[in-house]
Design a protein around this motif. Structure first.
Motif, PDB file in Angstrom:
ATOM      1  N   GLY A  75      88.939  37.018  -9.631  1.00  0.00           N
ATOM      2  CA  GLY A  75      90.082  37.003 -10.446  1.00  0.00           C
ATOM      3  C   GLY A  75      90.979  38.063 -10.374  1.00  0.00           C
ATOM      4  N   SER A  76      90.521  39.161  -9.508  1.00  0.00           N
ATOM      5  CA  SER A  76      91.388  40.451  -9.483  1.00  0.00           C
ATOM      6  C   SER A  76      90.900  41.260  -8.289  1.00  0.00           C
ATOM      7  CB  SER A  76      91.351  41.421 -10.637  1.00  0.00           C
ATOM      8  OG  SER A  76      90.277  41.873 -10.899  1.00  0.00           O
ATOM      9  N   ARG A  77      91.650  42.257  -7.635  1.00  0.00           N
ATOM     10  CA  ARG A  77      91.045  43.233  -6.885  1.00  0.00           C
ATOM     11  C   ARG A  77      89.931  43.995  -7.277  1.00  0.00           C
ATOM     12  NH1 ARG A  77      95.393  43.759  -2.672  1.00  0.00           N
ATOM     13  NH2 ARG A  77      94.584  45.847  -2.098  1.00  0.00           N
ATOM     14  N   GLU A  78      90.206  44.363  -8.514  1.00  0.00           N
ATOM     15  CA  GLU A  78      89.182  45.001  -9.332  1.00  0.00           C
ATOM     16  C   GLU A  78      87.623  44.475  -9.015  1.00  0.00           C
ATOM     17  OE1 GLU A  78      93.094  46.721 -10.041  1.00  0.00           O
ATOM     18  OE2 GLU A  78      92.161  44.606 -10.684  1.00  0.00           O
ATOM     19  N   GLU A  79      87.777  42.891  -9.427  1.00  0.00           N
ATOM     20  CA  GLU A  79      86.490  42.099  -9.320  1.00  0.00           C
ATOM     21  C   GLU A  79      86.026  42.074  -8.112  1.00  0.00           C
ATOM     22  OE1 GLU A  79      86.852  38.212 -11.234  1.00  0.00           O
ATOM     23  OE2 GLU A  79      87.547  39.110 -13.164  1.00  0.00           O
ATOM     24  N   VAL A  80      86.977  42.111  -6.948  1.00  0.00           N
ATOM     25  CA  VAL A  80      86.360  42.148  -5.568  1.00  0.00           C
ATOM     26  C   VAL A  80      85.769  43.369  -5.329  1.00  0.00           C
ATOM     27  CG1 VAL A  80      87.335  42.291  -3.260  1.00  0.00           C
ATOM     28  CG2 VAL A  80      88.230  40.806  -4.689  1.00  0.00           C
ATOM     29  N   ASP A  81      86.295  44.596  -5.592  1.00  0.00           N
ATOM     30  CA  ASP A  81      85.509  45.964  -5.397  1.00  0.00           C
ATOM     31  C   ASP A  81      84.311  45.954  -6.099  1.00  0.00           C
ATOM     32  OD1 ASP A  81      87.796  46.837  -3.955  1.00  0.00           O
ATOM     33  OD2 ASP A  81      88.831  47.678  -5.564  1.00  0.00           O
ATOM     34  N   ALA A  82      84.189  45.670  -7.385  1.00  0.00           N
ATOM     35  CA  ALA A  82      82.969  45.541  -8.167  1.00  0.00           C
ATOM     36  C   ALA A  82      81.847  44.566  -7.598  1.00  0.00           C
ATOM     37  CB  ALA A  82      83.183  45.292  -9.497  1.00  0.00           C
ATOM     38  N   PHE A  83      82.469  43.299  -7.185  1.00  0.00           N
ATOM     39  CA  PHE A  83      81.435  42.612  -6.509  1.00  0.00           C
ATOM     40  C   PHE A  83      80.744  43.131  -5.141  1.00  0.00           C
ATOM     41  CE2 PHE A  83      80.279  38.944  -4.016  1.00  0.00           C
ATOM     42  CZ  PHE A  83      79.695  38.053  -4.909  1.00  0.00           C
ATOM     43  N   ALA A  84      81.689  43.727  -4.335  1.00  0.00           N
ATOM     44  CA  ALA A  84      81.123  44.514  -3.051  1.00  0.00           C
ATOM     45  C   ALA A  84      80.223  45.608  -3.484  1.00  0.00           C
ATOM     46  CB  ALA A  84      82.445  45.095  -2.357  1.00  0.00           C
ATOM     47  N   ALA A  85      80.540  46.383  -4.645  1.00  0.00           N
ATOM     48  CA  ALA A  85      79.537  47.610  -4.831  1.00  0.00           C
ATOM     49  C   ALA A  85      78.254  46.797  -5.620  1.00  0.00           C
ATOM     50  CB  ALA A  85      80.306  48.349  -5.723  1.00  0.00           C
ATOM     51  N   ALA A  86      78.402  45.849  -6.296  1.00  0.00           N
ATOM     52  CA  ALA A  86      76.977  45.396  -6.762  1.00  0.00           C
ATOM     53  C   ALA A  86      76.112  44.884  -5.975  1.00  0.00           C
ATOM     54  CB  ALA A  86      77.531  44.191  -7.694  1.00  0.00           C
ATOM     55  N   GLY A  87      76.808  44.122  -4.922  1.00  0.00           N
ATOM     56  CA  GLY A  87      76.065  43.456  -3.703  1.00  0.00           C
ATOM     57  C   GLY A  87      75.506  44.401  -2.706  1.00  0.00           C
ATOM     58  N   ALA A  88      76.050  45.452  -2.498  1.00  0.00           N
ATOM     59  CA  ALA A  88      75.719  46.336  -1.483  1.00  0.00           C
ATOM     60  C   ALA A  88      74.772  47.124  -2.367  1.00  0.00           C
ATOM     61  CB  ALA A  88      76.706  47.406  -1.019  1.00  0.00           C
ATOM     62  N   SER A  89      74.588  47.584  -3.768  1.00  0.00           N
ATOM     63  CA  SER A  89      73.731  48.353  -4.218  1.00  0.00           C
ATOM     64  C   SER A  89      72.249  47.528  -4.412  1.00  0.00           C
ATOM     65  CB  SER A  89      73.991  49.137  -5.481  1.00  0.00           C
ATOM     66  OG  SER A  89      74.272  47.984  -6.577  1.00  0.00           O
ATOM     67  N   ALA A  90      72.652  46.265  -4.493  1.00  0.00           N
ATOM     68  CA  ALA A  90      71.271  45.409  -4.780  1.00  0.00           C
ATOM     69  C   ALA A  90      70.676  44.822  -3.731  1.00  0.00           C
ATOM     70  CB  ALA A  90      71.848  43.941  -5.705  1.00  0.00           C
ATOM     71  N   GLY A  91      71.204  45.483  -2.540  1.00  0.00           N
ATOM     72  CA  GLY A  91      70.196  45.003  -1.159  1.00  0.00           C
ATOM     73  C   GLY A  91      70.928  44.090  -0.141  1.00  0.00           C
ATOM     74  N   VAL A 101      85.886  45.161   2.779  1.00  0.00           N
ATOM     75  CA  VAL A 101      86.909  44.753   1.951  1.00  0.00           C
ATOM     76  C   VAL A 101      88.317  45.373   2.296  1.00  0.00           C
ATOM     77  CG1 VAL A 101      87.789  44.985  -0.737  1.00  0.00           C
ATOM     78  CG2 VAL A 101      85.397  44.860   0.047  1.00  0.00           C
ATOM     79  N   GLU A 102      88.981  44.270   2.398  1.00  0.00           N
ATOM     80  CA  GLU A 102      90.503  44.859   3.003  1.00  0.00           C
ATOM     81  C   GLU A 102      91.418  43.829   2.646  1.00  0.00           C
ATOM     82  OE1 GLU A 102      89.598  45.250   7.093  1.00  0.00           O
ATOM     83  OE2 GLU A 102      89.393  43.358   7.546  1.00  0.00           O
ATOM     84  N   ASP A 103      92.661  44.098   2.999  1.00  0.00           N
ATOM     85  CA  ASP A 103      93.629  43.145   2.972  1.00  0.00           C
ATOM     86  C   ASP A 103      93.832  42.494   4.108  1.00  0.00           C
ATOM     87  OD1 ASP A 103      95.332  43.548   0.469  1.00  0.00           O
ATOM     88  OD2 ASP A 103      95.603  45.607   1.155  1.00  0.00           O
ATOM     89  N   SER A 104      94.115  40.965   3.887  1.00  0.00           N
ATOM     90  CA  SER A 104      94.149  40.139   5.326  1.00  0.00           C
ATOM     91  C   SER A 104      95.576  39.579   5.446  1.00  0.00           C
ATOM     92  CB  SER A 104      93.198  38.817   5.039  1.00  0.00           C
ATOM     93  OG  SER A 104      93.897  37.913   4.328  1.00  0.00           O
ATOM     94  N   GLU A 105      95.853  39.170   6.619  1.00  0.00           N
ATOM     95  CA  GLU A 105      97.188  38.507   6.933  1.00  0.00           C
ATOM     96  C   GLU A 105      97.498  37.453   6.097  1.00  0.00           C
ATOM     97  OE1 GLU A 105      94.543  36.618   9.827  1.00  0.00           O
ATOM     98  OE2 GLU A 105      94.888  38.741   9.096  1.00  0.00           O
ATOM     99  N   TRP A 106      96.589  36.751   5.479  1.00  0.00           N
ATOM    100  CA  TRP A 106      96.847  35.707   4.669  1.00  0.00           C
ATOM    101  C   TRP A 106      97.059  35.982   3.088  1.00  0.00           C
ATOM    102  CZ3 TRP A 106      97.188  31.409   7.689  1.00  0.00           C
ATOM    103  CH2 TRP A 106      96.530  31.354   8.900  1.00  0.00           C
TER     104      TRP A 106
END
Length: 135
Positions: free
Chosen positions: A82-98, A105-110
Motif C-alpha cells: 500500500g505504500s513506499r513505507e510498507e515496502v521498506d518495512a516489509f524488506a526490513a522484516a524479511g531480512a531480520s527474520a532470516g 529496494v529501489e525505484d524501477s522504470e515501470w
C-alpha cells in the motif's frame, strides 16, 4: 468461474522456521489448517500460503511429478503493497527474520518502488508499491 481463494503451496525444509519467517512479514497462521508438518499462513481473506514440509508436499504429487531440486526456481510470488513505507518495512522484516534481499529496494522504470526477498527455503517474493495512474 469465480475463484474464492488462492493457496500457493511452498515445499519447506523446516515448517517452524518458515512459519516464523512469514509471521515476521505479517502473515497469520491459521491453526485450523496447520499441524506439525504444515502451516496455513493467511495474508488476506482470499490468499493463504501453505507451507508444507518436503514429505507432506510430496504427498500432493502424482505419477512422475517431482518437487523441483533445491536451487531451482519453483515460482515467484508478487505482492502489491500500500505504500513506499510498507515496502521498506516489509524488506526490513524479511531480512531480520532470516530472508535475503535478492534484489534491493529501489525505484524501477515501470513506476514501481520495491525489491525482491528470498525466504529461507529459496522461494522468491517480489514486493512493490505502485502509484495509481493519473488520469
Amino acid at each position: 468461474m469465480a475463484v474464492q481463494m488462492v493457496f500457493p503451496n511452498h515445499a519447506v525444509a523446516d515448517v517452524a522456521r518458515s512459519t516464523a519467517f512469514y509471521e515476521a512479514l505479517g502473515f497469520e497462521r491459521n491453526p485450523m489448517f496447520s499441524d506439525e508438518t504444515t502451516s496455513c499462513m493467511v495474508l488476506t481473506e482470499q490468499v493463504a500460503i501453505m507451507l508444507l514440509e518436503h514429505a507432506k508436499f510430496d504427498e500432493f504429487l502424482v505419477g512422475e511429478q517431482r518437487r523441483a531440486p533445491e536451487g531451482t526456481l519453483e515460482n515467484l510470488l508478487a505482492l502489491l503493497l500500500g505504500s513506499r513505507e510498507e515496502v521498506d518495512a516489509f524488506a526490513a522484516a524479511g531480512a531480520s527474520a532470516g530472508g535475503r534481499l535478492s534484489k534491493p529496494v529501489e525505484d524501477s522504470e515501470w513506476g514501481m518502488y520495491g525489491g525482491q526477498l528470498t525466504d529461507p527455503d529459496g522461494h522468491i517474493i517480489d514486493f512493490f508499491f505502485m502509484e495509481a495512474p493519473q488520469a
